[in-house]
Design an enzyme around this catalytic site. Structure first.
Site, PDB file in Angstrom:
ATOM      1  N   CYS A 102       0.813  -1.224   0.000  1.00 34.52           N
ATOM      2  CA  CYS A 102       0.000   0.000   0.000  1.00 34.52           C
ATOM      3  C   CYS A 102       0.850   1.280   0.000  1.00 34.52           C
ATOM      4  CB  CYS A 102      -0.955  -0.016   1.195  1.00 34.52           C
ATOM      5  SG  CYS A 102      -0.208  -0.582   2.730  1.00 34.52           S
ATOM      6  N   HIS A 109      -3.083   6.312   4.489  1.00 37.78           N
ATOM      7  CA  HIS A 109      -1.659   6.404   4.798  1.00 37.78           C
ATOM      8  C   HIS A 109      -1.136   7.771   4.340  1.00 37.78           C
ATOM      9  CE1 HIS A 109      -1.715   2.300   5.815  1.00 37.78           C
ATOM     10  NE2 HIS A 109      -0.977   1.762   4.868  1.00 37.78           N
TER      11      HIS A 109
END
Ligand code: A2P
Length: 338
Positions: A136, A243
């Site tokens: 990710c 994130h």
């Protein structure tokens, strides 16, 4: 008039954090699909999941589960161990596996794909029947770095990440939820509520974590720059979704900040949010539940010759996992139809 072929798609790990998002993104993107098959472990086999306006029964993933189903594409997010055993079995049944685990990412016979960056490597799936979905944190960094690499050349990258708990699956999510109520953690080695953990995944002999090493290795593979100087510090923060990354990049050639901003404004999948005077910059709260990668806080790094610092945010379960995998499936179908 020719009618487009309809494909059969399977989702393995359909009850998990990323698996559920696979289903949502598939619903949103309307792929040419005739039939879906949902798989998980024996624990949830037989339960039903509402999807595309229909109740689907979750099947148990076994060695013979794909036999005679005629699945064209199987999206996997059921952990590395499951992928290691079952991706080759499912590929042998004739399906192309798009795998979200780290198991196959660095296999030289397996393409590691961010569609906006290296869709041209997808045909390498023919080696093993497997396409790997990157980590990710790596995925979101690739989208702004690729145009910089093409236009100016990359000399060195320093990543510092601030990663959401949803990246650790349902268990990570529950640790923050329950930790906010004062409960002890079950997934993470320390409390995450009101805390910051400078550890994601296990430690390696080098002193780096596996997550940090993944960012280094995967960046080089996706950008096709095997000798690029890259280093990373990856950190878990008490955020549910999204994130964030501080990225420091040294470029080969001189640049104007305005040109980089304009380059990014014309990059597919990227949104520039950069008006510090008005308090506008990317934040996980703005990125949550959306597909793009956001960049901002672009500024010159005065400590080196051609350096920049910027801030990059994306929804780790969407662009960082499910959306990217479904985009790979869409691109694969586009290439088959071409
Ligand atoms: P299950 O719900 O049956 O345990 P997360 O990372 O969010 O925890 O999700 C993990 C996903 O992987 C879940 O859908 C889980 O199914 C699935 N899974 C875990 N182990 C296996 C296995 N051995 N075979 C198939 N699916 C598995």
């Amino acid at each position: 008039m020719t009618t487009m072929k309809q494909y059969k798609i399977a989702v393995v790990g359909a009850t998990g954090m990323v698996g559920r998002m696979f289903l949502r993104v598939l619903e949103e993107r309307k792929l040419p699909v005739s039939e879906y098959f949902l798989f998980a472990s024996a624990r949830s086999a037989g339960t039903t999941v509402e999807f595309m306006g229909k109740k689907h029964t979750v099947r148990e993933l076994t060695e013979t589960a794909f036999k005679d189903l005629g699945v064209d594409i199987a999206l996997f997010s059921a952990g590395g161990g499951t992928s290691k055993i079952f991706a080759p079995i499912v590929a042998a049944s004739g399906a192309v596996v798009i795998d979200n685990s780290s198991t196959w990412r660095m296999d030289p016979d397996v393409p590691l794909v961010v569609p906006e960056v290296n869709a041209h490597t997808i045909p390498q799936y023919k080696n093993k029947g497997i396409i790997a979905n990157p980590n990710c944190s790596t995925i979101q960094a690739m989208v702004p770095l690729k145009p910089l690499s093409d236009k100016y050349g990359l000399k060195r990258i320093i990543y510092s990440t601030y990663q959401a708990v949803s990246g650790a699956g349902m268990g990570g999510y529950s640790d923050l939820e329950n930790g906010l109520k004062g409960e002890a953690p079950k997934k993470f080695p320390h409390p995450i509520a009101g805390n910051v953990l400078p550890q994601i995944d296990v430690f390696l002999d080098t002193g780096y974590t596996k997550e940090e090493q993944k960012m280094v290795d995967e960046t080089r593979k996706i950008l096709g720059l095997p000798n690029l100087r890259v280093t990373a510090t990856t950190v878990r923060v008490p955020v549910f979704h999204g994130h964030s990354e501080s990225i420091n990049a040294e470029l080969e050639k001189p640049f104007e900040l305005a040109d980089i901003r304009s380059l990014w404004e014309h990059t597919e999948g990227l949104i520039v949010q950069d008006n510090p005077e008005k308090g506008l910059y990317p934040m996980p709260i703005l990125a949550a539940d959306t597909d793009p990668v956001y960049v901002g806080r672009l500024r010159r790094d005065f400590s080196v010759e051609n350096g920049i610092n910027f801030w990059c945010v994306a929804d780790n379960i969407r662009k960082g996992a499910a959306t990217n995998a479904v985009q790979i499936a869409q691109e694969l179908i586009r290439q088959w139809e071409a």
